[in-house]
Design an enzyme around this catalytic site. Structure first.
Site, PDB file in Angstrom:
ATOM      1  N   ILE B   8      21.242  43.308  37.501  1.00 20.81           N
ATOM      2  CA  ILE B   8      21.949  42.587  36.508  1.00 20.81           C
ATOM      3  C   ILE B   8      23.417  42.271  37.329  1.00 20.81           C
ATOM      4  O   ILE B   8      24.170  40.696  36.885  1.00 20.81           O
ATOM      5  CB  ILE B   8      21.538  42.612  35.055  1.00 20.81           C
ATOM      6  CG1 ILE B   8      22.984  44.117  35.094  1.00 20.81           C
ATOM      7  CG2 ILE B   8      20.439  42.912  35.090  1.00 20.81           C
ATOM      8  CD1 ILE B   8      22.221  44.756  33.431  1.00 20.81           C
ATOM      9  N   GLY B  11      29.080  44.888  40.689  1.00 27.63           N
ATOM     10  CA  GLY B  11      30.215  45.269  40.923  1.00 27.63           C
ATOM     11  C   GLY B  11      30.972  45.587  42.186  1.00 27.63           C
ATOM     12  O   GLY B  11      30.100  45.130  43.056  1.00 27.63           O
ATOM     13  N   ALA B  12      32.178  45.835  42.342  1.00 30.60           N
ATOM     14  CA  ALA B  12      33.021  46.257  43.367  1.00 30.60           C
ATOM     15  C   ALA B  12      32.263  47.540  43.921  1.00 30.60           C
ATOM     16  O   ALA B  12      32.078  47.174  45.520  1.00 30.60           O
ATOM     17  CB  ALA B  12      34.054  46.646  43.103  1.00 30.60           C
ATOM     18  N   GLU B  13      31.681  48.241  43.165  1.00 30.16           N
ATOM     19  CA  GLU B  13      31.260  49.482  44.283  1.00 30.16           C
ATOM     20  C   GLU B  13      29.618  50.126  43.579  1.00 30.16           C
ATOM     21  O   GLU B  13      29.078  50.380  44.471  1.00 30.16           O
ATOM     22  CB  GLU B  13      31.873  50.859  43.613  1.00 30.16           C
ATOM     23  CG  GLU B  13      31.764  50.749  42.711  1.00 30.16           C
ATOM     24  CD  GLU B  13      32.678  52.810  42.705  1.00 30.16           C
ATOM     25  OE1 GLU B  13      32.683  53.432  43.393  1.00 30.16           O
ATOM     26  OE2 GLU B  13      32.962  52.542  41.153  1.00 30.16           O
ATOM     27  N   ALA B  14      29.167  49.123  42.605  1.00 28.50           N
ATOM     28  CA  ALA B  14      27.700  49.726  42.457  1.00 28.50           C
ATOM     29  C   ALA B  14      27.152  48.340  41.367  1.00 28.50           C
ATOM     30  O   ALA B  14      27.524  47.147  41.250  1.00 28.50           O
ATOM     31  CB  ALA B  14      28.012  50.569  41.573  1.00 28.50           C
ATOM     32  N   ASP B 133      40.175  53.877  34.661  1.00 24.15           N
ATOM     33  CA  ASP B 133      40.222  52.251  34.852  1.00 24.15           C
ATOM     34  C   ASP B 133      39.622  52.398  33.870  1.00 24.15           C
ATOM     35  O   ASP B 133      38.963  51.650  33.933  1.00 24.15           O
ATOM     36  CB  ASP B 133      38.894  52.291  35.840  1.00 24.15           C
ATOM     37  CG  ASP B 133      38.838  51.184  36.723  1.00 24.15           C
ATOM     38  OD1 ASP B 133      39.627  49.832  36.112  1.00 24.15           O
ATOM     39  OD2 ASP B 133      37.935  50.080  36.742  1.00 24.15           O
TER      40      ASP B 133
END
Lengths: 328, 224
Positions: B8, B11-14, B133
């Site tokens: 869905i 992201g940048a890392e996951a 964050d």
């Protein structure tokens, strides 16, 4: 229209000449090299003031123009080292008054972005700007260049140079560290410091020096410092790409010379279906052409300045500047 | 039967993947869908560094999410942590990111939301948790009316005023960069909520935020 721009924020004094039709007619510079240690602001300024006339002459000759052909003077008003900025600003004011042409101070960081957009024909990138004095992830939004992440302490170039200097590698140490790093694949544990969208390198620098004193090899340390700090830079850039959903990534500033950093950003960009750009080093490192080009953009968008408004701005932030030449 | 992952969000890392609770654990309609946060390898990173970062962040985030919940902050419930595939399997919070909707609220509702955000940040900080964050993408306005804090991937345990100040400074930065039209009023309300919840200690933290922003790199023109 022909604009002559003076750059002088740190170790480079540069004079660039550009036309509003989009030609770079000249881009000359002289880079101050300290005998030992890092940049001494007063000595750098002295060196600039010794060299600026010669650089100016070279640029005018190279462009093959007469001084009377110059319609506009621009200069790097900030951010940077005060004494250096003052030298460039004084030269710019003197020339503008003598030629009786308008003068415009531009933001050095934004000039880096604009010259990159111009030479590489990039539309709307997420920019990683990395140099001895600056480390910023910048993206345009609603008439300003917004900072999505930046260093909370030292700039990446400063971190690399300082480490190099402390282990006996002369200034500028970055390129030498890159060579050393190629000889190792042994990762030494160093603190990885991404704070949200921001970065911090001072802790890593201290720890790397401590490990050097304890006998870690320079190759391993150079490799580990690069892998660690560049991964952090790329991660923050990646977060800005994911956040803004922009499809262009650009690398500018002196540290853009590093091939490993380029490779990492290229891989990251590919993963996000973004195109990756690096301007030629002549325009990536500090230079006068970018100042001239930015001057033309600002003037074209209606910006005007009186001499009294040309005081230098050492801490002028990227996101303080209105960007009227971009309407998107 | 092979089920393809329903990603869905990337992201940048996951990657965020939705699956049915029943398919993963045991038949139970009540739990509906679950969210899998899978940290994907980054080709640009040294492999060793990459694995260390992903492993550390997976375990650490799960612990922070659980501890934040204990502190009275709305966070998704964790079902499982998988250190082989670098996954956290957790409750799927239905709702919208504050990032998408903050400007859309009428002013009084926005104030209420920002007060709530400030209070929850205070609860985190009072329990020694730094989110790391605090952007408006990481706060979900749930369908149940709660504001859920997600993505503790860069969080840490740290009770220092400096860490708390930096945490809040990040939110201030996000408001200024992403929600600049309502940034100042929203930030004021966040601080008000923070002060209400955290009491006397809050003043010191808020002073520190100002100091962090004054350290030269964050000075606004009119304040110089």
């Amino acid at each position: 229209m022909i604009c002559l721009g003076f750059e002088g924020t740190a170790h480079t004094v540069g004079v660039g000449i550009a036309t509003s039709e989009g030609e770079i007619l000249a881009n000359e510079k002289e880079v101050y090299q300290p005998d030992e240690g890092g940049i001494h602001p007063r000595e750098a300024a002295q060196s600039h003031s010794d060299n600026v006339k010669e650089v100016l002459d070279k640029a005018v000759n190279k462009a093959n123009i007469e001084p009377e052909d110059i319609d506009l003077i621009s200069f790097s008003q900030g951010p940077g080292l005060g004494s250096c900025l003052r030298t460039a600003a004084t030269s710019a004011r003197a020339l503008a008054v003598w030629l009786e042409v308008p003068i415009i101070g531009v933001n050095h960081c934004i000039s880096h972005i604009e010259i990159g957009r111009f030479t590489e024909n990039v539309n709307d990138p997420v920019t990683l700007y990395v140099s001895g004095g600056n480390t910023q992830v910048i993206a345009y939004d609603s008439s300003r260049y917004r900072i999505f992440g930046e260093t909370l302490d030292v700039a990446i170039g400063n971190c690399l140079d300082t480490f190099a200097r402390r282990v006996g590698i002369p200034h500028p140490g970055g390129p030498r560290l890159e060579e050393l790093a190629k000889k190792s694949e042994n990762l030494i544990d160093l603190p990885y410091s991404v704070k949200g969208m921001d970065l911090s390198f001072s802790g890593l620098l201290t720890e790397a020096l401590r490990k050097y004193e304890k006998g870690a090899s320079l190759e391993d340390l150079a490799y580990s410092i690069q892998e660690n700090t560049f991964a952090a830079l790329v991660e923050v850039t990646e977060r800005a790409v994911a956040h803004t959903k922009k499809d262009e990534v650009m690398l500018v500033g002196g540290v853009a010379a590093n091939q490993r950093l380029r490779q990492m950003l290229d891989l990251m960009s590919e993963e996000h279906d973004a195109d990756f750009y690096v301007p030629p080093m002549e325009f990536c490192a500090d230079n006068g052409a970018m100042i001239a080009w930015n001057g033309l953009l600002a003037y074209g968008a209606g910006k005007r300045q009186e001499i009294g408004e040309t005081r230098i701005r050492q801490r002028w932030r990227t996101d303080e500047v209105r960007v009227p030449w971009r309407s998107d | 039967m092979i089920l393809t992952d329903k990603i869905i969000a990337k992201g940048a890392e996951a990657n965020l993947i939705l699956k049915n609770f029943s398919d993963l654990f045991f038949p139970c309609e009540e739990f509906g869908e679950v969210l899998i946060k899978r940290r994907i390898p980054k080709e640009y990173r040294n492999v060793e560094l990459d694995e260390d970062l992903r492993d550390f962040r997976t375990v650490h985030e799960a612990k922070l999410l659980a501890d934040a919940k204990k502190a009275g902050v709305s966070t998704p419930l964790i079902y499982r942590v998988d250190r082989t595939d670098m996954e956290i399997i957790m409750e799927y919070v239905e709702g919208e990111a504050i990032k998408e909707i903050l400007e859309g609220f009428r002013s009084s509702k926005r104030k209420e939301i920002c007060l709530n955000i400030g209070k929850q940040i205070a609860r985190l900080h009072d329990s020694g948790i730094i989110h790391g964050d605090l952007t408006t993408s990481n706060m979900i306005f749930g369908e149940d009316g709660n504001i859920y804090f997600i993505d503790f991937g860069l969080g840490e345990y740290n009770s220092s005023t400096e860490a708390k100040g930096t945490d809040i400074h990040l939110l201030h930065r996000t408001l200024n960069s992403t929600h600049f039209e309502v940034a100042e009023e929203s930030y004021e309300s966040v601080l008000e909520g923070y002060k209400k919840e955290s009491g006397v200690g809050a003043e010191e933290v808020i002073e520190r935020v100002k100091e962090i922003e004054r350290r030269g790199r964050y000075v606004k023109k009119e304040e110089r």
